[in-house]
Scaffold this motif. Structure first.
Motif, PDB file in Angstrom:
ATOM      1  N   TYR A   1     -51.490 -43.258 -21.931  1.00  0.00           N
ATOM      2  CA  TYR A   1     -50.124 -42.778 -22.175  1.00  0.00           C
ATOM      3  C   TYR A   1     -50.072 -41.285 -21.904  1.00  0.00           C
ATOM      4  O   TYR A   1     -50.987 -40.548 -22.317  1.00  0.00           O
ATOM      5  CB  TYR A   1     -49.712 -43.042 -23.620  1.00  0.00           C
ATOM      6  CG  TYR A   1     -49.439 -44.505 -23.897  1.00  0.00           C
ATOM      7  CD1 TYR A   1     -48.337 -45.119 -23.305  1.00  0.00           C
ATOM      8  CD2 TYR A   1     -50.258 -45.242 -24.738  1.00  0.00           C
ATOM      9  CE1 TYR A   1     -48.086 -46.472 -23.542  1.00  0.00           C
ATOM     10  CE2 TYR A   1     -50.010 -46.585 -24.985  1.00  0.00           C
ATOM     11  CZ  TYR A   1     -48.923 -47.202 -24.374  1.00  0.00           C
ATOM     12  OH  TYR A   1     -48.663 -48.509 -24.597  1.00  0.00           O
ATOM     13  N   PRO A   2     -49.024 -40.822 -21.226  1.00  0.00           N
ATOM     14  CA  PRO A   2     -48.926 -39.374 -20.981  1.00  0.00           C
ATOM     15  C   PRO A   2     -48.879 -38.610 -22.312  1.00  0.00           C
ATOM     16  O   PRO A   2     -48.245 -39.059 -23.279  1.00  0.00           O
ATOM     17  CB  PRO A   2     -47.602 -39.233 -20.221  1.00  0.00           C
ATOM     18  CG  PRO A   2     -47.325 -40.596 -19.639  1.00  0.00           C
ATOM     19  CD  PRO A   2     -47.926 -41.577 -20.603  1.00  0.00           C
ATOM     20  N   ASP A   3     -49.565 -37.460 -22.361  1.00  0.00           N
ATOM     21  CA  ASP A   3     -49.691 -36.678 -23.601  1.00  0.00           C
ATOM     22  C   ASP A   3     -48.352 -36.238 -24.186  1.00  0.00           C
ATOM     23  O   ASP A   3     -48.234 -36.004 -25.384  1.00  0.00           O
ATOM     24  CB  ASP A   3     -50.520 -35.402 -23.336  1.00  0.00           C
ATOM     25  CG  ASP A   3     -51.978 -35.765 -23.174  1.00  0.00           C
ATOM     26  OD1 ASP A   3     -52.362 -36.865 -23.634  1.00  0.00           O
ATOM     27  OD2 ASP A   3     -52.723 -34.952 -22.572  1.00  0.00           O
ATOM     28  N   ARG A   4     -47.353 -36.114 -23.320  1.00  0.00           N
ATOM     29  CA  ARG A   4     -46.085 -35.553 -23.825  1.00  0.00           C
ATOM     30  C   ARG A   4     -45.383 -36.469 -24.825  1.00  0.00           C
ATOM     31  O   ARG A   4     -44.439 -36.056 -25.471  1.00  0.00           O
ATOM     32  CB  ARG A   4     -45.159 -35.218 -22.649  1.00  0.00           C
ATOM     33  CG  ARG A   4     -44.684 -36.388 -21.828  1.00  0.00           C
ATOM     34  CD  ARG A   4     -43.747 -35.916 -20.723  1.00  0.00           C
ATOM     35  NE  ARG A   4     -43.071 -37.025 -20.073  1.00  0.00           N
ATOM     36  CZ  ARG A   4     -43.614 -37.770 -19.116  1.00  0.00           C
ATOM     37  NH1 ARG A   4     -44.844 -37.524 -18.708  1.00  0.00           N
ATOM     38  NH2 ARG A   4     -42.919 -38.761 -18.577  1.00  0.00           N
ATOM     39  N   PHE A   5     -45.838 -37.710 -24.962  1.00  0.00           N
ATOM     40  CA  PHE A   5     -45.161 -38.603 -25.908  1.00  0.00           C
ATOM     41  C   PHE A   5     -45.891 -38.648 -27.245  1.00  0.00           C
ATOM     42  O   PHE A   5     -47.119 -38.540 -27.312  1.00  0.00           O
ATOM     43  CB  PHE A   5     -45.070 -40.011 -25.319  1.00  0.00           C
ATOM     44  CG  PHE A   5     -44.177 -40.072 -24.120  1.00  0.00           C
ATOM     45  CD1 PHE A   5     -42.787 -39.987 -24.263  1.00  0.00           C
ATOM     46  CD2 PHE A   5     -44.708 -40.161 -22.840  1.00  0.00           C
ATOM     47  CE1 PHE A   5     -41.966 -40.020 -23.149  1.00  0.00           C
ATOM     48  CE2 PHE A   5     -43.883 -40.193 -21.738  1.00  0.00           C
ATOM     49  CZ  PHE A   5     -42.509 -40.118 -21.881  1.00  0.00           C
TER      50      PHE A   5
ATOM     51  N   GLU B   1     -31.621 -32.959 -23.041  1.00  0.00           N
ATOM     52  CA  GLU B   1     -32.119 -32.304 -24.253  1.00  0.00           C
ATOM     53  C   GLU B   1     -31.769 -33.072 -25.518  1.00  0.00           C
ATOM     54  O   GLU B   1     -32.436 -32.948 -26.548  1.00  0.00           O
ATOM     55  CB  GLU B   1     -31.515 -30.881 -24.378  1.00  0.00           C
ATOM     56  CG  GLU B   1     -31.750 -29.988 -23.181  1.00  0.00           C
ATOM     57  CD  GLU B   1     -33.235 -29.870 -22.848  1.00  0.00           C
ATOM     58  OE1 GLU B   1     -34.045 -29.808 -23.796  1.00  0.00           O
ATOM     59  OE2 GLU B   1     -33.571 -29.894 -21.636  1.00  0.00           O
ATOM     60  N   ALA B   2     -30.709 -33.875 -25.422  1.00  0.00           N
ATOM     61  CA  ALA B   2     -30.237 -34.568 -26.619  1.00  0.00           C
ATOM     62  C   ALA B   2     -31.116 -35.765 -27.004  1.00  0.00           C
ATOM     63  O   ALA B   2     -30.901 -36.380 -28.041  1.00  0.00           O
ATOM     64  CB  ALA B   2     -28.791 -35.036 -26.389  1.00  0.00           C
ATOM     65  N   TYR B   3     -32.105 -36.090 -26.145  1.00  0.00           N
ATOM     66  CA  TYR B   3     -32.905 -37.314 -26.400  1.00  0.00           C
ATOM     67  C   TYR B   3     -34.394 -37.031 -26.429  1.00  0.00           C
ATOM     68  O   TYR B   3     -34.869 -36.043 -25.867  1.00  0.00           O
ATOM     69  CB  TYR B   3     -32.612 -38.342 -25.292  1.00  0.00           C
ATOM     70  CG  TYR B   3     -31.155 -38.714 -25.175  1.00  0.00           C
ATOM     71  CD1 TYR B   3     -30.617 -39.702 -26.006  1.00  0.00           C
ATOM     72  CD2 TYR B   3     -30.328 -38.089 -24.246  1.00  0.00           C
ATOM     73  CE1 TYR B   3     -29.274 -40.042 -25.904  1.00  0.00           C
ATOM     74  CE2 TYR B   3     -29.005 -38.431 -24.135  1.00  0.00           C
ATOM     75  CZ  TYR B   3     -28.467 -39.411 -24.967  1.00  0.00           C
ATOM     76  OH  TYR B   3     -27.162 -39.752 -24.870  1.00  0.00           O
ATOM     77  N   ARG B   4     -35.131 -37.917 -27.013  1.00  0.00           N
ATOM     78  CA  ARG B   4     -36.605 -37.816 -26.998  1.00  0.00           C
ATOM     79  C   ARG B   4     -37.182 -38.341 -25.683  1.00  0.00           C
ATOM     80  O   ARG B   4     -38.353 -38.190 -25.387  1.00  0.00           O
ATOM     81  CB  ARG B   4     -37.185 -38.643 -28.155  1.00  0.00           C
ATOM     82  CG  ARG B   4     -36.706 -38.178 -29.512  1.00  0.00           C
ATOM     83  CD  ARG B   4     -37.150 -39.147 -30.600  1.00  0.00           C
ATOM     84  NE  ARG B   4     -38.588 -39.077 -30.848  1.00  0.00           N
ATOM     85  CZ  ARG B   4     -39.177 -38.090 -31.522  1.00  0.00           C
ATOM     86  NH1 ARG B   4     -38.450 -37.111 -32.014  1.00  0.00           N
ATOM     87  NH2 ARG B   4     -40.480 -38.097 -31.721  1.00  0.00           N
ATOM     88  N   GLY B   5     -36.356 -39.001 -24.947  1.00  0.00           N
ATOM     89  CA  GLY B   5     -36.773 -39.588 -23.672  1.00  0.00           C
ATOM     90  C   GLY B   5     -35.716 -40.588 -23.269  1.00  0.00           C
ATOM     91  O   GLY B   5     -34.576 -40.487 -23.746  1.00  0.00           O
ATOM     92  N   ASN B   6     -36.068 -41.552 -22.408  1.00  0.00           N
ATOM     93  CA  ASN B   6     -35.057 -42.547 -22.030  1.00  0.00           C
ATOM     94  C   ASN B   6     -35.662 -43.947 -21.994  1.00  0.00           C
ATOM     95  O   ASN B   6     -36.863 -44.122 -22.255  1.00  0.00           O
ATOM     96  CB  ASN B   6     -34.413 -42.166 -20.704  1.00  0.00           C
ATOM     97  CG  ASN B   6     -35.427 -42.166 -19.589  1.00  0.00           C
ATOM     98  OD1 ASN B   6     -36.104 -43.170 -19.390  1.00  0.00           O
ATOM     99  ND2 ASN B   6     -35.572 -41.041 -18.912  1.00  0.00           N
ATOM    100  N   VAL B   7     -34.823 -44.883 -21.641  1.00  0.00           N
ATOM    101  CA  VAL B   7     -35.249 -46.294 -21.734  1.00  0.00           C
ATOM    102  C   VAL B   7     -36.429 -46.624 -20.810  1.00  0.00           C
ATOM    103  O   VAL B   7     -37.232 -47.506 -21.098  1.00  0.00           O
ATOM    104  CB  VAL B   7     -34.038 -47.234 -21.482  1.00  0.00           C
ATOM    105  CG1 VAL B   7     -33.562 -47.138 -20.029  1.00  0.00           C
ATOM    106  CG2 VAL B   7     -34.351 -48.677 -21.848  1.00  0.00           C
ATOM    107  N   SER B   8     -36.557 -45.860 -19.717  1.00  0.00           N
ATOM    108  CA  SER B   8     -37.692 -46.188 -18.841  1.00  0.00           C
ATOM    109  C   SER B   8     -39.008 -45.763 -19.489  1.00  0.00           C
ATOM    110  O   SER B   8     -40.058 -46.348 -19.231  1.00  0.00           O
ATOM    111  CB  SER B   8     -37.519 -45.580 -17.443  1.00  0.00           C
ATOM    112  OG  SER B   8     -37.712 -44.197 -17.508  1.00  0.00           O
ATOM    113  N   ASP B   9     -38.954 -44.756 -20.367  1.00  0.00           N
ATOM    114  CA  ASP B   9     -40.169 -44.405 -21.114  1.00  0.00           C
ATOM    115  C   ASP B   9     -40.526 -45.531 -22.086  1.00  0.00           C
ATOM    116  O   ASP B   9     -41.684 -45.896 -22.237  1.00  0.00           O
ATOM    117  CB  ASP B   9     -39.954 -43.107 -21.910  1.00  0.00           C
ATOM    118  CG  ASP B   9     -39.626 -41.923 -20.993  1.00  0.00           C
ATOM    119  OD1 ASP B   9     -40.191 -41.879 -19.884  1.00  0.00           O
ATOM    120  OD2 ASP B   9     -38.794 -41.081 -21.373  1.00  0.00           O
TER     121      ASP B   9
END
Ligand code: GLU
Length: 548
Positions: free
Chosen positions: A445-449, A499-507
Motif C-alpha cells: 500500500y502506498p505510504d500516503r494512506f 482538499e475536502a477529501y481523504r482520497g477518492n473511490v478509486s483509492d
C-alpha cells in the motif's frame, strides 16, 4: 574431342533417357496462372525465421492461385545433415500452417514428381550430366585440393579474381588421353560446367521482387557433380525444378550472386528458366543502424525461441504477413475477424531490400491475435505451453479447467477486448493470484494512506459483500464505504475540491484490490470476485486485515 566417347567413359551406367524422364514427369495440368513452387531446405536441424518467411511466401502464392506447393529435401551436403532434422522441419512448418500438397513427409514421399530427397535422385542427375558432357558443356576435373589452393595463392599474388576459370581452369581443355589416364588410375574427379560467359558482359534479368537487374555474366566453371557423384545445389535445383515443374523459385537473396550461373545452366540444359523471387534479408536495429539477423548473435532467429517464449503460431504468422505485405495491417484493421487466408498476398508488395524485424511490433501483433481468441482457445494453447515450460502453473491451471477458462473470459469478446497477453509466458503473472498456491502480495500500500482507513475499508467491504450482487449494486457498496470514510465517491466533486477529501473511490477500490489480487493493477474487480467466490475473497480480506 569425341564428347560422346567421353560421356560413355564417365557415365557408363546411365540407362534412363531424358525422354523417359520427361514422360514420367509431364507438365502439370493446372489452371492458367497457377503457381507451382517449393520449399527446398537443407536438413541441418536449424529451422529459422527465414525459412518461415520463404515458406509463407511460397505457400500463399501457390494456394492462392490453386497451384501446388511441395517440399523437397536438399540433402546433398551429408556433412551438415542432422538426424531427425527432416521430421523437425516438417512438424515445425505444419505448426505454422505451412502445409504441402506433395513432397517429403514424415512417412516417406507423397506425390508423382518424386523422389523428393535429392540423394535419392542421383541417377536422374546423371542423365543430364551425361548429356552436358556429350554436348561439350561439361567436363571432368581431376584437380586436387592442393592444386586448387595453389591456384588461389597465385591469383591472390597476381591480384586476379579467384575461382576456376579461363587459364586457371586446368582441366578445361585437356586431351582425352590425359583424362583416360587419370580414370584408369582411379583418380577422383568432379564434373565442371564449361562456362562461355565473360565478366565483361552483363545480363538483364527481371526478378519478381527485386525488379529489373543487370548482373555480371558468370565465367566460372562451377562444379556440377562432386567426386561422389552427388550434385551441387546449383545443378540439382536446375534439374529438379525443371522435372518437378516448378514455375516460381522463392529463395533468399544470398543466391542472387549465383543467379547468372543458374540461368546459364537452365539454358545449357534446354530448360525454361523459372520465375525467381529473391527475398531480401531479415534485419534488426542494432543501435542506430540496421543489420542482418545473425544465427550467432540473435536467438530470435531460431523458431525454437518463439516456442519457448510462448508466441502462438498465429501471432508469428500474422506478424510475418504484416512485415511482408505493406497493406496487410490496413486490411487487418478493416477485417478484424477475417481468417488470414482471405488476405490477397502479393509479391509486388514485398520490400526488395528486405524486412525489419521488430520484437515490440511482434508483441503488439500478438496481443491483438490473442485478444481475438476465445477463452477456450487461450486455455488450450497456454496450458499446452505451460505443460512444457512451467509445470507448476500447468498443474494449477488444469486442476479445474472451467475455473481457468472463466479467468480467461474476463474482458474477452466485444469490440474492445482486453490485451494483457502477448506471449504465454505472460500468463503466470496475469492469472497467478487466482490460485491460492501462487497468490502473494506483490504491491505494498502506498505510504500516503492511513492504515486505519485501509483496515476500515476492508472490514466494511466484507460486512456487506455478497457474490450474488450485480456489478451496479457491488459498486454502490464501495461508494458507500468511500462516503463513510471521507473519501469522495464522486470523481467530479473530488477533482473540483480534492482538499475536502481523504482520497477518492478509486483509492478505496485499490485498498480492496491489493488485498485480493496482491497487485495495484488487475482485470475488472467485480469479475475477479465473481470467479474467486465468497470464501476466497473473505479469506484474503481477513488475512490482510490481520497483517496490517
Ligand atoms: N537448399 C537451399 C537453401 O536451403 C534452397 C534454396 C532454394 O530454395 O532453392 O538455401
Amino acid at each position: 574431342m569425341d564428347y560422346n566417347y567421353l560421356a560413355e567413359l564417365l557415365f557408363p551406367d546411365v540407362t534412363m533417357t531424358e525422354q523417359e524422364l520427361e514422360e514420367k514427369f509431364p507438365p502439370r495440368i493446372l489452371k492458367e496462372g497457377s503457381i507451382v513452387s517449393r520449399m527446398a531446405p537443407s536438413p541441418t536441424g536449424f529451422v529459422h525465421l527465414g525459412n518461415l518467411v520463404q515458406g509463407l511466401t511460397s505457400e500463399r502464392l501457390c494456394h492462392q492461385s490453386n497451384g501446388i506447393l511441395f517440399l523437397r529435401v536438399e540433402d546433398t551436403d551429408q556433412k551438415r545433415e542432422v538426424a531427425g532434422a527432416v521430421d523437425v522441419l516438417i512438424n515445425t512448418l505444419k505448426h505454422y500452417n505451412i502445409n504441402f500438397d506433395e513432397g517429403a513427409t514424415v512417412d516417406g514421399d507423397s506425390g508423382n514428381y518424386g523422389p523428393y530427397r535429392q540423394r535419392q535422385r542421383k541417377d536422374i542427375y546423371h542423365v543430364y550430366a551425361k548429356r552436358l558432357v556429350r554436348e561439350g558443356k561439361a567436363y571432368p576435373c581431376f584437380c586436387t585440393e592442393e592444386e586448387l589452393a595453389k591456384n588461389h595463392e597465385q591469383q591472390e599474388a597476381l591480384k586476379e579474381n579467384f575461382g576456376y576459370y579461363g587459364k586457371w581452369a586446368i582441366w578445361r581443355d585437356r586431351s582425352i588421353e590425359d583424362i583416360e589416364t587419370q580414370l584408369k588410375l582411379g583418380m577422383p574427379w568432379v564434373l565442371r560446367f564449361r562456362s562461355n560467359g565473360s565478366i565483361d558482359n552483363k545480363i538483364k534479368f527481371t526478378d519478381c521482387i527485386k525488379g529489373n537487374l543487370e548482373l555480371t555474366e558468370n565465367d566460372i566453371d562451377h562444379v556440377l557433380l562432386k567426386s561422389d557423384g552427388i550434385p551441387t545445389y546449383h545443378f540439382a535445383h536446375a534439374v529438379d525444378d525443371h522435372l518437378m515443374r516448378t514455375t516460381h523459385v522463392v529463395r533468399g537473396d544470398e543466391w542472387l550472386s549465383t543467379l547468372p550461373f543458374h540461368i546459364q545452366l537452365f539454358t545449357a540444359l534446354g530448360f525454361k528458366v523459372p520465375k525467381y523471387l529473391h527475398i531480401g534479408p531479415l534485419m534488426k536495429m542494432d543501435g542506430d543502424s540496421k543489420r542482418k539477423l545473425s544465427k550467432r548473435k540473435d536467438p530470435e532467429l531460431a523458431l525454437t525461441f518463439y516456442k519457448q517464449e510462448g508466441y502462438p503460431a498465429e501471432s508469428l504468422y500474422e506478424y510475418i504477413l504484416t512485415v511482408l505485405n505493406s497493406n496487410y495491417e490496413d486490411w487487418r484493421r478493416m477485417n478484424p475477424d477475417a481468417p488470414t487466408d482471405d488476405f490477397k498476398f502479393s509479391f509486388k508488395k514485398m520490400n526488395p531490400a528486405g524486412s525489419l524485424f521488430d520484437e515490440a511490433k511482434l508483441n503488439d501483433v500478438s496481443k491483438n491475435v490473442i485478444s481475438r481468441m476465445t477463452s477456450d482457445k487461450v486455455y488450450e494453447l497456454s496450458s499446452e505451453w505451460a505443460r512444457e515450460y512451467d509445470p507448476e502453473l500447468y498443474d494449477e491451471m488444469t486442476a479445474d479447467p472451467s475455473y481457468t477458462k472463466a479467468i480467461f473470459s474476463i474482458g474477452r469478446g466485444g469490440k474492445k477486448p482486453r490485451k494483457d497477453l502477448s506471449v504465454w509466458k505472460d500468463v503466470r503473472g496475469y492469472i497467478d493470484f487466482f490460485f491460492d498456491n501462487l497468490f502473494e502480495i506483490k504491491d505494498a500500500y502506498p505510504d500516503r494512506f492511513d492504515k486505519n482507513d485501509i483496515k476500515s475499508t476492508l472490514s466494511e467491504f466484507l460486512k456487506t459483500f455478497d457474490v450474488a450482487d450485480d456489478s451496479g449494486v457491488w459498486f454502490e457498496k464501495i461508494k458507500d464505504i468511500a462516503d463513510m470514510l471521507g473519501f469522495a465517491s464522486d470523481m467530479k466533486a473530488y477533482r473540483e475540491n480534492p482538499e475536502a477529501y481523504r482520497g477518492n473511490v478509486s483509492d478505496i477500490s485499490m485498498f480492496i484490490r491489493i488485498a485480493i489480487t496482491g497487485k495495484e493493477n488487475s482485470p475488472d474487480m467485480y469479475s475477479v470476485m465473481q470467479i474467486l467466490g465468497y470464501d476466497r475473497v473473505a479469506q484474503r480480506i481477513n488475512n490482510m486485515i490481520n497483517s496490517l
